[in-house]
Structures are given as C-alpha cells and as structure tokens.
Design an enzyme around this catalytic site. Structure first.
Site, PDB file in Angstrom:
ATOM      1  N   ASP A   1      29.405  11.924  -4.887  1.00 41.26           N
ATOM      2  CA  ASP A   1      30.039  10.649  -4.510  1.00 41.26           C
ATOM      3  C   ASP A   1      30.027   9.626  -5.639  1.00 41.26           C
ATOM      4  O   ASP A   1      29.549   8.491  -5.474  1.00 41.26           O
ATOM      5  CB  ASP A   1      29.339  10.056  -3.286  1.00 41.26           C
ATOM      6  CG  ASP A   1      29.179  11.056  -2.152  1.00 41.26           C
ATOM      7  OD1 ASP A   1      30.103  11.845  -1.929  1.00 41.26           O
ATOM      8  OD2 ASP A   1      28.120  11.044  -1.491  1.00 41.26           O
TER       9      ASP A   1
ATOM     10  N   GLU B   1      37.586   8.659   4.461  1.00 46.23           N
ATOM     11  CA  GLU B   1      36.303   8.045   4.117  1.00 46.23           C
ATOM     12  C   GLU B   1      36.308   7.677   2.637  1.00 46.23           C
ATOM     13  O   GLU B   1      37.305   7.819   1.948  1.00 46.23           O
ATOM     14  CB  GLU B   1      35.152   9.022   4.422  1.00 46.23           C
ATOM     15  CG  GLU B   1      35.276  10.347   3.675  1.00 46.23           C
ATOM     16  CD  GLU B   1      34.222  11.368   4.035  1.00 46.23           C
ATOM     17  OE1 GLU B   1      33.152  10.980   4.546  1.00 46.23           O
ATOM     18  OE2 GLU B   1      34.452  12.564   3.810  1.00 46.23           O
TER      19      GLU B   1
END
Length: 542
Positions: free
Chosen positions: A14, A187
C-alpha cells in the site's frame, strides 16, 4: 539508471509516495507489526533507505489484542504548510460484517520526527488520505464501510472537508464522490489537482490477483461527479498471468521536478510448486505485497497511462533529474546486538520492544519468555521481513528451560495461525532438547517428538539456522557454530504466503518474517539470550 521492480522487496504494501523538494518518500502499511508505518527515502527512485517508523510509541499506536492483519492499514503521507501529515488507520476487526477502526492524524516538521500526539479523525472507513487542494482547503478521502448484509460492504469513496482551525472534520460536508466500476471493492483513494482538474486514483477488485487501479476525474468535488477513465483500468495484472509482477494496483502518483510522472503500486511475485499449473493456482506470495514503481504518461485526452501497458514493467527508466542515492546493495543484515536500540529492520508483534520484553546491547539480545507465538497480546519476538526468495538466517541461542512450557529459538512466521520454529525446550526426562514445530491453520505439529535432539551436558549454547529456498525451507543446528547438522524436516513455504492464508482467513495482508522468540507460558518469565544474528540473501533461482 533503471528502476528494478519491486523497488521495495518483501512486505511493503500500500505505498503512499510523495516528493518534497528533490527527495521522494514512501510510507507503507505495517498491520499488526510494531512500530507502525514503514518509511523509505530516495533521491533517484532506484535506491531506497529505511527511515525510523513514525508510530513508535503506544501513545501513537496501541495494538495489543489486534487480530492478525489488523492494525495499520494503508497510511497516507502528504506534505503541506511546511510539515508532513500522516493519516493512518488502526483496524480492530478484520472478519465479519464490521470493520471497527479509527483513523488518526499526526504531523511532523521532520520526517524523522518527533510526531505529534494523534488526533482522532473518524471511523467511516479505512484507506483514508488527506487531500490538500490548491485553494488551501483540505479534505479526507476514504473508502466507506457498510456493514448491512443487503448492501455491498465497499460503499464508494467519501470526501469530507477538514477544518484546520479546529483540526476536525466537518461531517455535514461528507459526500460520495465515486462509486467505482462493476469490478467493485473500491478502496485506497488518492486525490490530485492536476491542470485544474481533479483526478481520483483508487484500487478495486480486492488485493489479490484480480487487483487493479482505476482513475476517475471531475471538474468539481461534488457528489457522484467523477467519471472513470476510458479503456481502463490504469494498472492491473489480472490479464497478464505469466508476467513476473502480479497484483499491481493500490498506490500513489508523484511528479518529478522536471515534470515526469511515476506511480508507486503494491505488487506481488508469486511462485508455483513444480507440480502446479502457473495459472491455477496463480501462485504463492511468500514475500507478501511489495512496492513497484511504474512510469506514467498522459494521453491526448488528458488521461494517465502506464508506460509499456497496464501490466507494467520490471525495468523502468529512472527520472531524468534523478540524484544518485547511496543505499545497501541488498537487504542482507548482520546484527551483533551491540547497540542499545534495535536495528530498524526489526519489528515486534503489536507491542513495542521494552523492558517487559527484554533488553539489547553489549553484544546480546535478551528476550523474556511470555505468551506463545499463537497469542495476540504479549509475545516476546523480534522479526524481520523475508525480502528474498532464497536466504540463510542464523543465530546463537543460550537458554535454560526448567519445563516444556518454556521454549526459545528461531522462527519463520506469517501470523499467529501460520508459523514454524526450531527451538530449545525440556523433555519429560528433564533434558534440554531441540524440537521443530509448525502451526498450520492453528493446528500445531511437533515433528521430532520422542526423537527430539538431545543437547549434550555442558553445552552452553546452540546455533540455529534456517535455509529458505523459495518453495520450501528447513532448519539446521550446531553445537559449536561451525559444524552444522540438518534436521530432516522440509516445510512448505506456501503456508507462509498471503494466498494460503486467504483460503481460511480474511486477514492475509502481510508476508513472511524470520525472527527470534522466547516463550514461557508457564508464567515464570524465563529469559533467553541471542547473539550474532545473520540474514544472508542468496541469488534467485528459477
């Protein structure tokens, strides 16, 4: 110079990449590992150096009891108003209808800290990021969670204005600006103002082999105003199953001083057992989700495109204005424990390394035995990432148990349900012995049992070594540190992969670690001493 992907090997998921002046920074998720948020810096995007983690106190991060793959999800690093802003999420539930979580904000004028005490922002959804608009206004952009079983749990991307005078959100300004495509699971949003248009980068498809990143844009920040990029997605490996890099998606965009554009994405490098198809299963990602960087161009209609196609490239041109950066040649590590602080490569589970866990310095690490490695609370273990498919790791261990409930040794670890180790313990004849055990989907297996290796009387210490060879690994022992003996137990490395854990558990976001641990679930806090840890990476084999 060339960027060789992945640029941050091993569990570095991420990525949130930014540039401040001539320096690039990447912040990565750390989940249940302490300290929270992994930081790297570089001036050329090729060579990266590890920085101290910002969430290094329990004031900033209290994770005791967090489930595996809870904790820090998708931190967002930004720079504005002369300081760094860090938004981070502490997730307390990973399974079931709910995702109980809290989003926090901390700031620092220096990337190395100190960081301010955390400000609670909200709990609407995870993957929150802070957008600093050119007009001076700020907004929190985040995935929005919906627990209702008759709705999809990923309920679009919410934008909420942030008031810097009160350092609080303005909830009445909240609106859904993007709902994603039919791929769903939208997301990981990051918002940018480029050429007076707003560009939203967001992940979709789940962080597995169907993962992708989409781009949408709008002239305004009004509700449902964003349109998706035509001929998308922006990046994915769903339709490139034979490519070395897989799962690319969730990430962040950055420009160089001279105007080039790059995108940092999570990525995995799955492997297959020799008797398996390379397509089904697509593979086992023992190194977890890593970080890649791809170059970006803009088409005639003002949409960003990954250079070389949406599958990305292993080798990417470095920025033309890159400033050469010195960094270690690989991630090999030798630690003689001479420092009174742990090396930055070491992490602990959920809680900080402190006097309750042990001490370090003067050439030794002492760990005080506490909970088992299956615990979510008080585990005495330090561990570092697997960052290569092939490596050896070894350590010297001194331990004097007086019950079989006391153990100390060398572990390969994914989470509390998936790990193995070689360790010193006591048998029923009150002899010190060496055992190898594995916890696989929370089923514990002792491999040597009555054939456990007896440590000769008068032997002060033993040496343990693990040899990891991509699809399997094993353990060795030595009584002098020179002559090694293999323990005839070969373990399947796939058990320590995201993809294997996913088959039975929804928290599959980290990667394999190698570590040092002491257990005393009898409660007597028997200590173990460790000396001269060595992690040596070896060349990759096909």
């Amino acid at each position: 110079m060339k960027i060789q992907n992945p640029v941050l090997p091993g569990f570095n998921a991420d990525p949130s990449m930014i540039r401040v002046g001539d320096t690039y920074y990447i912040a990565n998720s750390t989940f249940e590992w302490f300290p929270g948020v992994r930081l790297h810096e570089s001036k050329d995007m090729v060579h990266w150096n590890l920085l101290p983690s910002p969430l290094s106190t329990t004031t900033l991060l209290d994770m005791k009891g967090n489930p595996a793959s809870g904790g820090i999800w998708a931190p967002d690093l930004s720079y504005a108003d002369g300081k760094f802003w860090l938004i981070y999420t502490d997730v307390k539930i990973t399974e079931g209808a709910f995702k109980d979580m809290t989003n926090y904000l901390t700031t620092a004028t220096d990337i190395r800290g100190p960081w301010t005490d955390p400000i609670k922002v909200n709990g609407v959804g995870f993957d929150a990021s802070l957008f600093h608009d050119k007009n001076g206004r700020k907004y929190l952009v985040q995935q929005t969670w919906d627990h209702r079983e008759y709705r999809h749990p990923f309920n679009g991307i919410t934008l909420t204005e942030f008031d810097t005078s009160t350092m609080k959100l303005m909830p009445k300004t909240a609106r859904t600006i993007y709902r994603g495509t039919d791929v769903k699971l939208v997301e990981g949003p990051h918002l940018y103002n480029i050429d007076n248009q707003y560009y939203l980068f967001a992940a979709q498809g789940g962080t597995v082999f169907t993962h992708e990143e989409v781009v949408a844009r709008s002239q305004t920040l009004d509700a449902d105003s964003f349109e998706s990029e035509p001929d998308g997605p922006f990046i994915t490996n769903f339709d490139t199953p034979d490519f070395y890099l897989q799962k690319q998606g969730h990430g962040a965009l950055v420009n160089t001083p001279s105007g080039e554009w790059y995108y940092a994405s999570l990525v995995s490098r799955p492997w297959n057992h020799k008797n398996e198809s390379s397509h089904d299963p697509r593979g086992w990602s023992t190194l977890g989700r890593e970080t890649s960087i791809q170059q970006v161009s803009w088409d005639e209609n003002g949409w960003p495109r990954v250079v070389g196609g949406h599958g990305g490239q292993v080798e990417v041109n470095a920025p033309k204005d890159a400033i050469p950066t010195e960094a270690p040649a690989d991630n090999s590590q030798h630690d003689d424990f001479s420092s009174e602080k742990l090396d930055l490569n070491w992490n602990t589970l959920r809680i900080p390394f402190d006097a309750n866990m042990g001490t370090v310095g003067d050439g030794k690490l002492t760990l005080i035995g506490h909970d088992s490695l299956a615990s979510d609370f008080n585990v005495s273990m330090i561990a570092r990432r697997w960052q290569a498919f092939n490596f050896n790791a070894q350590v010297k261990v001194t331990f004097d148990p007086f019950t079989y409930q006391q153990m100390a040794g060398l572990t390969n670890f994914y989470n509390d349900n998936h790990w193995s180790w070689v360790f010193v313990t006591l048998d029923d004849q009150k002899r010190r012995v060496i055992e190898v055990a594995e916890n696989n989907r929370d089923t514990y297996t002792s491999y040597l049992k009555d054939d456990a290796i007896v440590i000769p009387e008068g032997t002060e210490a033993v040496w343990f070594r693990t040899q990891v060879r991509k699809d399997h690994y094993s353990y060795d022992y030595s009584f002098d540190g020179t002559t090694w003996h293999n323990i005839p137990v070969e373990l399947d490395a796939a058990v320590l992969s995201d993809d294997y854990v996913l088959q039975t558990y929804g928290g599959f976001f980290t990667g394999a670690f190698v570590g040092l641990a002491a257990v005393d679930y009898a409660g007597y806090e028997q200590p173990a001493t460790f000396n001269d840890f060595d992690y040596k990476e070896l060349p990759e084999t096909k």
